[in-house]
Write a protein that holds these residues in place. Structure first.
Motif, short mmCIF file in Angstrom:
data_model
loop_
_atom_site.label_atom_id
_atom_site.label_comp_id
_atom_site.label_asym_id
_atom_site.label_seq_id
_atom_site.Cartn_x
_atom_site.Cartn_y
_atom_site.Cartn_z
N UNK A 117 35.43 9.30 50.69
CA UNK A 117 35.25 8.48 49.50
C UNK A 117 36.24 8.96 48.45
N UNK A 118 37.44 8.36 48.44
CA UNK A 118 38.50 8.84 47.56
C UNK A 118 38.15 8.71 46.09
N UNK A 119 37.39 7.70 45.70
CA UNK A 119 37.01 7.56 44.29
C UNK A 119 36.16 8.75 43.86
N UNK A 120 35.21 9.14 44.70
CA UNK A 120 34.36 10.28 44.39
C UNK A 120 35.17 11.58 44.37
N UNK A 121 36.08 11.72 45.32
CA UNK A 121 36.91 12.92 45.38
C UNK A 121 37.80 13.01 44.14
N UNK A 122 38.40 11.89 43.74
CA UNK A 122 39.23 11.88 42.53
C UNK A 122 38.41 12.27 41.30
N UNK A 131 43.76 18.63 39.20
CA UNK A 131 44.98 17.83 39.34
C UNK A 131 44.78 16.69 40.32
N UNK A 132 45.89 16.15 40.83
CA UNK A 132 45.76 15.01 41.75
C UNK A 132 45.23 15.44 43.11
N UNK A 133 44.61 14.50 43.80
CA UNK A 133 44.07 14.76 45.13
C UNK A 133 45.25 14.92 46.09
N UNK A 134 45.29 16.02 46.86
CA UNK A 134 46.40 16.17 47.82
C UNK A 134 46.30 15.13 48.92
N UNK A 135 47.43 14.54 49.23
CA UNK A 135 47.48 13.51 50.27
C UNK A 135 48.54 13.92 51.29
N UNK A 136 48.39 13.44 52.51
CA UNK A 136 49.42 13.67 53.52
C UNK A 136 49.75 12.34 54.17
N UNK A 137 50.93 12.27 54.72
CA UNK A 137 51.37 11.04 55.36
C UNK A 137 50.66 10.86 56.70
N UNK A 138 50.54 9.60 57.12
CA UNK A 138 49.99 9.29 58.42
C UNK A 138 51.00 9.66 59.50
N UNK A 139 50.55 9.70 60.73
CA UNK A 139 51.44 10.00 61.85
C UNK A 139 52.50 8.89 61.95
N UNK A 140 53.72 9.24 62.33
CA UNK A 140 54.76 8.21 62.44
C UNK A 140 54.42 7.20 63.53
N UNK A 141 54.83 5.96 63.33
CA UNK A 141 54.59 4.89 64.29
C UNK A 141 55.76 4.78 65.24
N UNK A 142 55.47 4.54 66.50
CA UNK A 142 56.50 4.31 67.50
C UNK A 142 56.93 2.86 67.39
N UNK A 143 58.22 2.62 67.19
CA UNK A 143 58.74 1.26 67.14
C UNK A 143 59.76 1.11 68.25
N UNK A 144 59.65 0.05 69.00
CA UNK A 144 60.57 -0.24 70.09
C UNK A 144 61.12 -1.63 69.86
#
Length: 161
Positions: A117-122, A131-144
């Protein structure tokens, strides 16, 4: 004579002339006004290769790779078509009350999946001054995608250059 000045056709003509004058004036202003800064093109970030890649001696043959890429493209196209069909059906089914409809039962069940629940975490981070909520990127997508075919003569010229 007054009738000609107030007819719908005359009004359209006058509106057309006024519109043309306004467009001409706007073009003149644009020609002397400084140009707006060009919007920067979005940067497409290329993700690094994962760690578990084939070693040189393990690499499959090119025809095996081409077959896998063609199968991936075919399956992805089928998945997109299936998603479109599912969304179209869901537009109708989402509005139905739970119940039996012919051979089909429509019901709603609680999902067992959970998400943060990002609203509650914020709010908690803000309350505690973290400070700001730490975020990480999603796994890269395979594109063919299919490569452009370069005729052999042009390929030789490109390699020579």
């Amino acid at each position: 004579m007054l009738h000609l000045l107030t007819s719908p056709r005359t009004a359209r003509t006058v509106r057309g002339l006024i519109g043309t004058l306004i467009e001409t004036a706007a073009d003149a202003v644009r020609s002397i006004a400084p140009a707006a800064p060009a919007k920067p093109e979005p940067v497409v970030e290329i993700a690094p290769d994962p760690a578990d890649l084939y070693e040189a001696e393990e690499m499959p043959e090119t025809d095996v790779i081409e077959a896998a890429a063609a199968e991936h493209e075919r399956a992805a196209d089928q998945a997109r078509r299936a998603d479109r069909g599912k969304r179209a059906a869901k537009k109708i089914l989402d509005r139905l009350p739970a119940g039996r409809y012919g051979a089909w039962i429509v019901e709603r069940v609680t999902s067992s999946r959970e998400t943060a629940d990002l609203d509650s975490i914020r709010a908690t981070y803000k309350r505690l001054g973290l400070g700001p909520v730490p975020m990480k990127r999603c796994a890269p997508s395979l594109k063919v995608r299919r490569a452009e075919v370069v005729p052999a003569a042009e390929e030789i010229a490109l390699v020579a250059a």
